[in-house]
Design a protein around this motif. Structure first.
Motif, short mmCIF file in Angstrom:
data_model
loop_
_atom_site.label_atom_id
_atom_site.label_comp_id
_atom_site.label_asym_id
_atom_site.label_seq_id
_atom_site.Cartn_x
_atom_site.Cartn_y
_atom_site.Cartn_z
N THR A 198 84.78 67.89 11.93
CA THR A 198 84.80 67.98 10.11
C THR A 198 85.50 66.85 9.80
OG1 THR A 198 87.26 68.68 11.36
CG2 THR A 198 84.97 70.25 11.01
N ILE A 199 86.86 65.48 10.53
CA ILE A 199 87.15 64.57 9.93
C ILE A 199 86.25 63.41 9.97
CG2 ILE A 199 89.23 65.63 10.98
CD1 ILE A 199 89.03 62.76 12.99
N LEU A 200 85.05 63.63 9.90
CA LEU A 200 83.67 62.83 9.52
C LEU A 200 83.09 62.62 7.93
CD1 LEU A 200 81.43 62.72 12.58
CD2 LEU A 200 83.49 61.20 12.40
N ASN A 201 83.37 61.66 7.95
CA ASN A 201 83.18 61.63 6.25
C ASN A 201 81.61 61.40 6.48
OD1 ASN A 201 82.26 58.81 6.03
ND2 ASN A 201 84.36 58.29 6.02
N GLU A 202 81.02 61.43 4.73
CA GLU A 202 79.31 61.55 4.86
C GLU A 202 78.87 60.24 4.91
OE1 GLU A 202 77.83 61.01 0.45
OE2 GLU A 202 79.77 61.16 0.45
N PHE A 203 79.61 58.56 5.04
CA PHE A 203 79.09 58.02 5.67
C PHE A 203 78.74 58.10 7.26
CE2 PHE A 203 80.22 56.26 1.05
CZ PHE A 203 79.60 56.49 0.61
N GLU A 204 79.61 58.28 7.82
CA GLU A 204 79.48 58.29 8.87
C GLU A 204 79.05 59.11 9.66
OE1 GLU A 204 83.84 57.75 10.21
OE2 GLU A 204 84.29 59.30 9.37
N ARG A 205 78.42 60.21 8.95
CA ARG A 205 77.19 61.44 9.07
C ARG A 205 75.93 60.75 9.46
NH1 ARG A 205 79.75 66.64 10.09
NH2 ARG A 205 81.80 66.80 9.42
N LYS A 206 75.60 60.07 8.44
CA LYS A 206 74.33 60.19 7.99
C LYS A 206 74.20 58.72 8.95
CE LYS A 206 71.20 59.29 5.42
NZ LYS A 206 70.06 60.08 5.50
N ASN A 207 74.96 57.85 9.26
CA ASN A 207 75.16 57.14 10.21
C ASN A 207 75.01 57.80 11.56
OD1 ASN A 207 75.10 54.77 8.71
ND2 ASN A 207 77.47 55.24 8.51
#
Length: 398
Positions: A198-207
């Motif tokens: 849950t701590i991953l941001n939107e860029f990390e999730r997209k990557n």
């Protein structure tokens, strides 16, 4: 598929021959590059107390025979005695009188300032990389990775990069010991027992989505040639070997020996490893020894090879299963089908080889009609591949 693999092997053989011919020139360029880098006196800096600057890094060259950013990273670690697997760094360090290798080096000795210096170097390296590589994912915590920076990687590199997105936040990988060990050896890694995605941001999730999608485009196996450095102290498993061909298994088995400095006599094997940055044959070949973990891994690979060989007499095979093998290996493999029925061979070398196998029982009454339909079809496939294969003794001339 077959033609592509043959072309690839020819390319490797050609590359090996060219590298051998050009070796002296490359060494001269490398030595000159080392001298130029040494004149910048980075070894005189106390990295435990002084921070380097972006301006200093901006003056470094990484486009020639020497990657000065990588060498600087080597100097920071080298002042602490770290021994590198990257030969381009380790070879340089071994020429420096100040360098004192320490087998017991750990990242725990690094100070906060040393870590800050390494962060700046590694992130600068990541910016300069034409494609995303293991170790670069911290750069992409606040930006989406462009499609043109996602190239083909080895299976284990894909796994490392995908895991690295979460490892940056301390995720543990206890169900994959080799991966956990890999991150524990990174100076920036701090395990976090309370990590949640849950701590991953939107860029990390997209990557993560992009990395997984790119890997899955051509995902067939979990490991490949070049990955065995991750298993020198971690056991392989049967699951990790799934999908590997006979050729794949043979090369990764020999990679363990290559990483310990074995000198390969036959050009076909030599060409696979001699262009690798980490490959450095020992002058004294009696010192080439595997550690207990490597020995177990080699035995596991040999068992998997034996299983595949057994299938040749009992199950239909495909061209892909035997593609890439040298003509000498294919000849033995083809005749092994006959040998399982006890055929006595006129060729003394073949007869001697099979007579040494525990399972071989000579049968002077053998006839071809004793072969099963599956064996006959497999013989035809092996023969077809054999006619287009390359000798392990082939040298590229010119």
């Amino acid at each position: 598929m077959k033609k592509r693999l043959i072309i690839s092997l020819i390319f490797v053989l050609t590359l090996g021959a060219n590298l051998f011919a050009q070796g002296d020139d490359l060494n001269v360029e490398r030595n000159q590059g080392w001298k130029q880098f040494s004149r910048k006196n980075f070894d005189k800096i106390d990295f435990t107390k002084k921070k380097i600057t972006k301006a200093q890094l901006g003056k470094l060259n990484n486009d020639g025979a020497v990657d000065e950013l990588a060498l600087l990273r080597g100097v920071v670690f080298g002042k602490r005695g770290r021994v590198f697997k990257e030969r381009s760094i380790q070879d340089y360090l071994e020429t420096q009188t100040w360098y004192k290798p320490k087998a017991n080096f750990t990242n725990a000795v690094l100070t906060r300032i040393e870590r800050d210096n390494l962060d700046l170097i590694r992130l600068t390296e990541a910016v300069k990389h034409s494609n995303v590589q293991p170790g670069d994912l911290r750069l992409w915590q606040t930006a989406e990775i462009p499609d043109d920076k996602l190239y083909v990687n080895s299976p284990s590199d894909w796994r490392v990069m995908i895991a690295e997105v979460e490892a940056v936040h301390g995720k543990r990988f206890d169900d994959e010991p080799w991966l956990q060990k890999y991150f524990e050896e990174r100076y920036w890694y701090n395990a976090n027992a309370n990590y949640t995605p849950t701590i991953l941001n939107e860029f990390e999730r997209k990557n993560l989505e992009k990395l997984n999608a790119k890997r899955n485009e051509d995902r067939k196996v979990a490991i490949a040639v070049g990955d065995m450095d991750k298993f020198q102290n971690v056991l392989l498993t049967e699951d990790l070997l799934k999908g590997l061909t006979m050729n794949d298994l043979r090369f990764i088995r020999n990679e363990f020996w290559a990483r310990r400095g074995r000198k390969f006599v036959t050009p076909g094997f030599r060409a696979i490893f001699e262009w690798q940055d980490w490959y450095k044959p020992l002058k004294d070949q009696t010192k080439v020894k595997l550690n207990p973990t490597e020995e177990q891994n080699v035995k596991l690979i040999e068992r998997e090879e034996a299983k595949l060989r057994e299938k040749i007499s009992t199950e239909p095979i495909t061209n892909e299963m035997v593609d890439g093998l040298f003509v000498e290996d294919l000849r033995v493999l083809r005749n092994e089908i006959y040998a399982k029925h006890g055929r006595v061979f006129k060729d003394p070398n073949l007869q001697k080889y099979f007579a040494a196998q525990a399972w071989y029982q000579p049968n002077p009454e053998f006839k071809d009609d004793m072969l099963t339909e599956t064996e006959s079809k497999n013989l035809a496939i092996i023969k077809e591949v054999e006619e287009n294969s390359i000798s392990k003794f082939a040298e590229v001339e010119g």
